[in-house]
Design an enzyme around this catalytic site. Structure first.
Site, short mmCIF file in Angstrom:
data_model
loop_
_atom_site.label_atom_id
_atom_site.label_comp_id
_atom_site.label_asym_id
_atom_site.label_seq_id
_atom_site.Cartn_x
_atom_site.Cartn_y
_atom_site.Cartn_z
N PHE A 64 43.98 45.20 30.47
CA PHE A 64 45.00 45.71 29.24
C PHE A 64 45.69 44.84 28.95
O PHE A 64 46.38 45.48 28.25
CB PHE A 64 45.93 46.97 30.52
CG PHE A 64 47.19 45.95 31.44
CD1 PHE A 64 48.14 45.44 30.57
CD2 PHE A 64 46.82 45.25 32.39
CE1 PHE A 64 49.31 45.17 31.32
CE2 PHE A 64 47.97 45.25 33.16
CZ PHE A 64 48.89 44.94 32.64
N LYS B 34 33.83 47.73 26.06
CA LYS B 34 34.69 48.66 26.68
C LYS B 34 36.12 48.32 27.13
O LYS B 34 36.25 47.47 27.91
CB LYS B 34 33.64 48.50 28.04
CG LYS B 34 34.25 50.22 29.20
CD LYS B 34 35.32 50.46 29.59
CE LYS B 34 35.83 49.74 30.09
NZ LYS B 34 37.85 50.07 30.86
N GLU C 65 41.16 50.87 29.70
CA GLU C 65 41.43 52.25 29.63
C GLU C 65 43.21 52.95 29.36
O GLU C 65 43.46 53.98 29.30
CB GLU C 65 41.11 53.66 30.64
CG GLU C 65 41.99 53.50 32.02
CD GLU C 65 41.11 52.18 32.75
OE1 GLU C 65 40.75 51.04 31.90
OE2 GLU C 65 41.21 52.37 34.25
N SER D 255 41.19 41.80 36.96
CA SER D 255 41.81 40.90 38.30
C SER D 255 40.88 40.02 38.77
O SER D 255 39.53 40.22 38.87
CB SER D 255 42.56 42.19 38.51
OG SER D 255 41.78 43.30 38.97
N CYS E 280 47.77 36.35 31.65
CA CYS E 280 46.75 35.28 32.95
C CYS E 280 47.22 34.04 32.53
O CYS E 280 47.29 33.43 34.03
CB CYS E 280 45.07 35.40 32.53
SG CYS E 280 44.85 34.65 31.08
N GLU F 297 49.00 37.15 43.17
CA GLU F 297 49.52 37.41 41.61
C GLU F 297 50.44 38.60 41.23
O GLU F 297 50.06 40.33 41.80
CB GLU F 297 48.11 37.24 41.28
CG GLU F 297 48.51 37.76 39.49
CD GLU F 297 47.21 37.97 38.61
OE1 GLU F 297 46.17 38.94 39.17
OE2 GLU F 297 47.60 37.45 37.23
P1 NAD Z 1 41.43 44.98 36.09
O1 NAD Z 1 40.70 44.25 36.69
O2 NAD Z 1 42.02 46.29 36.99
O3 NAD Z 1 40.98 46.04 35.01
C1 NAD Z 1 39.82 44.71 34.25
C2 NAD Z 1 38.89 45.77 33.92
O4 NAD Z 1 38.38 45.94 34.51
C3 NAD Z 1 39.34 47.21 32.99
O5 NAD Z 1 38.85 47.71 31.40
C4 NAD Z 1 39.02 48.27 33.79
O6 NAD Z 1 38.53 49.14 33.34
C5 NAD Z 1 37.84 48.28 34.95
N1 NAD Z 1 37.98 48.14 36.23
C6 NAD Z 1 39.00 48.24 37.12
N2 NAD Z 1 38.80 48.67 37.77
C7 NAD Z 1 37.43 48.88 38.30
C8 NAD Z 1 36.50 48.49 39.34
N3 NAD Z 1 36.92 49.23 40.40
N4 NAD Z 1 35.25 48.40 38.97
C9 NAD Z 1 34.83 48.76 37.65
N5 NAD Z 1 35.14 48.07 36.37
C10 NAD Z 1 36.84 47.86 36.99
O7 NAD Z 1 42.61 44.18 35.04
P2 NAD Z 1 43.86 44.62 34.38
O8 NAD Z 1 44.93 45.45 35.42
O9 NAD Z 1 43.68 45.96 33.23
O10 NAD Z 1 44.37 43.09 34.02
C11 NAD Z 1 44.86 42.51 34.13
C12 NAD Z 1 44.08 41.61 35.37
O11 NAD Z 1 43.72 41.12 34.15
C13 NAD Z 1 45.35 39.99 35.56
O12 NAD Z 1 45.50 39.96 36.88
C14 NAD Z 1 45.29 39.07 34.79
O13 NAD Z 1 45.47 37.75 34.89
C15 NAD Z 1 44.11 39.23 34.45
N6 NAD Z 1 43.39 38.47 33.01
C16 NAD Z 1 42.78 37.01 33.34
C17 NAD Z 1 42.27 36.61 32.31
C18 NAD Z 1 41.89 35.11 32.33
O14 NAD Z 1 41.28 34.85 31.25
N7 NAD Z 1 41.21 35.03 33.80
C19 NAD Z 1 43.06 37.00 31.09
C20 NAD Z 1 43.69 38.41 30.87
C21 NAD Z 1 44.06 38.89 32.01
#
Ligand code: NAD
Length: 499
Positions: free
Chosen positions: A160, A184, A187, A237, A292, A391
């Site tokens: 997000f 994708k 959401e 994450s 991130c 985090e």
């Molecule tokens: P998230 O892991 O909750 O969701 C990321 C994506 O995965 C979304 O599209 C979501 O629909 C999907 N998703 C969520 N849970 C899932 C599951 N159980 N099974 C399959 N798909 C699933 O992350 P977020 O809250 O959207 O984003 C924030 C996180 O992203 C933070 O931890 C941040 O550090 C990380 N991030 C990392 C980088 C990097 O380059 N390392 C860059 C941006 C964000």
């Protein structure tokens, strides 16, 4: 073809998928997309089913047959068209990001700019995609070359926090190398990507080359399990990154999965504090700490501690919290009510484990609604505390004072994450030691947010990245292509034509 704005009975926009060059409704349930600065519903997003995913993969697979043979220079021309559209709509896209994510307009504009830069880099695909060859490489009159070739259908699953930018770490490279693609989006804020796909539709890519499938975890599982998807690019994450890496790999796919972070900013006694403080403030509190690359731990080394603390408190006092669309606001809301409550709970846990809450620490509830948290500073944090290990992904900065550079590096080594670390100093030797000893993907020297430009890989180490090739730049070219080796010998070649 503008069929995106199908509205619901309440008049709120219902997002659709973009598959095979057409806007199509999903067969799944929907959920609301909320403006986190007001709590209002912006749109409804479908949670696409395995059936929707299968339709997108089928369209992408069919398109691959022709697209892979389009000359790279012609594929590059689509990037010129896309770049022009994105530049033309830059401010509109940034507004959409702010409305659904909450970050300030300036922050959102920066993220759109980075997306554009990735398109610009991918426009150089004829050069980037070249292989290499060696005449007589396999013996006299036997030549050998390695040719990069695309593999098929790839998909990206985005977080997000950079809803418009992150898909561009992958998509431009995937399609210009001749693959076809499915995005994708998160959401929680899918609107800017929906708008990008309207622009893609106007350009008229061959149907199926690039597709949009909205949804959440069920949609992702369908992507991970689909046998015709050759690779997955994930950013999110750590828990989900680890899961994606394992499941996609078990299904025989290439995977690059970027995870969470806990980035450390070390301040040496000789640091130029006038310049260092704004860097730390931007890193820790920009985008409400939801980057991130956000620095969430600050480590003063030796005598700089008192002055740093005092000046950080003053600078935090200057942060103006509010709706990211409003002029003068320097920190917006956090993404959701759930995120706000989780962050406030993490702050409470920090107090209970004995850290000193210096400033902030509470949720803010403006009359207009929305989900806000005060910019928060803790001092006297110890490296083993949850405040330092976990985090939080919110506007919370933890100060861990130490007495030496060695001890500062120990703090970084003791974290499960390895996304980024920064040092503020005027001493080249300290900076070099810092850089060479760390197991982290991105190092900033007098830079608070060490975000790689589009032509450099967006790396990460330990629990911050699973895989080998990163997003962006040459790494992306490697991820989206296979190096096929061709060894050639011509039996009749030596004496010219004879028959
Ligand atoms: P998230 O892991 O909750 O969701 C990321 C994506 O995965 C979304 O599209 C979501 O629909 C999907 N998703 C969520 N849970 C899932 C599951 N159980 N099974 C399959 N798909 C699933 O992350 P977020 O809250 O959207 O984003 C924030 C996180 O992203 C933070 O931890 C941040 O550090 C990380 N991030 C990392 C980088 C990097 O380059 N390392 C860059 C941006 C964000």
């Amino acid at each position: 073809m503008k069929t995106l704005d199908r509205t619901t009975e309440t008049g709120v926009k219902m997002l659709q998928n973009y598959i095979g060059g057409r806007w199509v409704p999903s067969t799944g349930e929907t959920q609301p997309v909320i403006n986190p600065a007001t709590g209002e519903t912006v749109s409804h997003v479908p949670l696409s089913t395995a059936e929707d995913v299968a339709a997108a993969v089928q369209a992408a697979q069919q398109a691959f047959a022709g697209w892979k043979d389009v000359p790279p220079i012609d594929r590059a021309r689509y990037m010129f068209a896309l770049r022009d559209r994105l530049v033309e709509h830059r401010d509109e896209l940034a507004r959409l990001v702010t409305i659904e994510h909450g970050k300030t307009l300036a922050d959102a504009q920066g993220s759109v700019q980075r997306a554009i830069e990735n398109v610009e880099v991918a426009a150089g695909i004829p050069s980037l995609m070249m292989g290499y060859g060696l005449r007589n490489g396999a013996g006299t009159n036997i030549d050998e070359e390695a040719v990069r070739r695309p593999l098929g259908v790839f998909a990206a699953v985005a977080p997000f926090n950079f809803p418009m930018m992150v898909p561009f770490w992958f998509m431009p490279y995937a399609i210009t190398t001749g693959n076809t693609f499915i995005v994708k989006p998160s959401e929680q804020d899918p609107g800017s990507m929906a708008r990008v796909f309207e622009l893609i539709d106007e350009i008229g890519f061959p149907p199926g080359v690039v597709n949009l499938v909205n949804g959440a975890r069920g949609t992702v599982d369908a992507l991970l399990d689909h046998p015709q998807i050759r690779g997955i690019s994930f950013v999110g994450s750590t828990a989900v990154a680890r899961y994606i890496y394992a499941r996609a790999a078990a299904n025989g796919k290439r995977v690059q999965a970027a995870g969470g972070a806990k980035n450390v900013m070390v301040v040496m006694p000789d640091a130029d504090l006038d310049k260092t403080i704004p860097n730390i403030i931007n890193s820790a509190f920009g985008s409400s700490g939801q980057r991130c690359l956000a620095g969430s731990i600050v480590v003063p080394v030796g005598p700089v501690r008192e002055e740093l603390r005092q000046r950080l408190v003053e600078a935090i006092g200057q942060i103006k919290v509010g709706n990211g669309l409003d002029e003068g606001v320097t920190m917006g809301p956090v993404i959701s009510e759930t995120a706000r409550d989780r962050i406030v709970q993490a702050i409470e846990n920090g107090r209970q484990e004995g850290a000193e809450l210096v400033t902030g620490g509470h949720a803010v509830q403006p009359e207009e609604g929305g989900y806000f948290v005060e910019p928060t500073l803790f001092d006297n944090v110890r490296p083993e505390m949850q405040l330092a290990q976990t985090e939080i992904f919110g506007p919370v900065l933890a100060m861990i004072p130490v007495e030496s550079l060695d001890a500062a590096i120990d703090v970084i080594d003791g974290s499960p994450y390895g996304n980024a670390a920064s040092i503020f100093t005027e001493h080249g030797g300290w900076a070099r030691e810092f850089q060479t000893r760390l197991d982290v993907g991105n190092v900033g020297i007098n830079i608070g947010v060490a975000a790689p430009m589009a032509y450099f890989p967006f790396g990460g180490a330990r629990d911050s990245f699973f895989g080998t090739q990163h997003g962006q730049g040459r790494d992306a070219i490697d991820f989206f292509t296979d190096r096929q080796v061709v060894i050639t010998r011509w039996f009749g070649g030596e004496s010219g034509a004879h028959w």
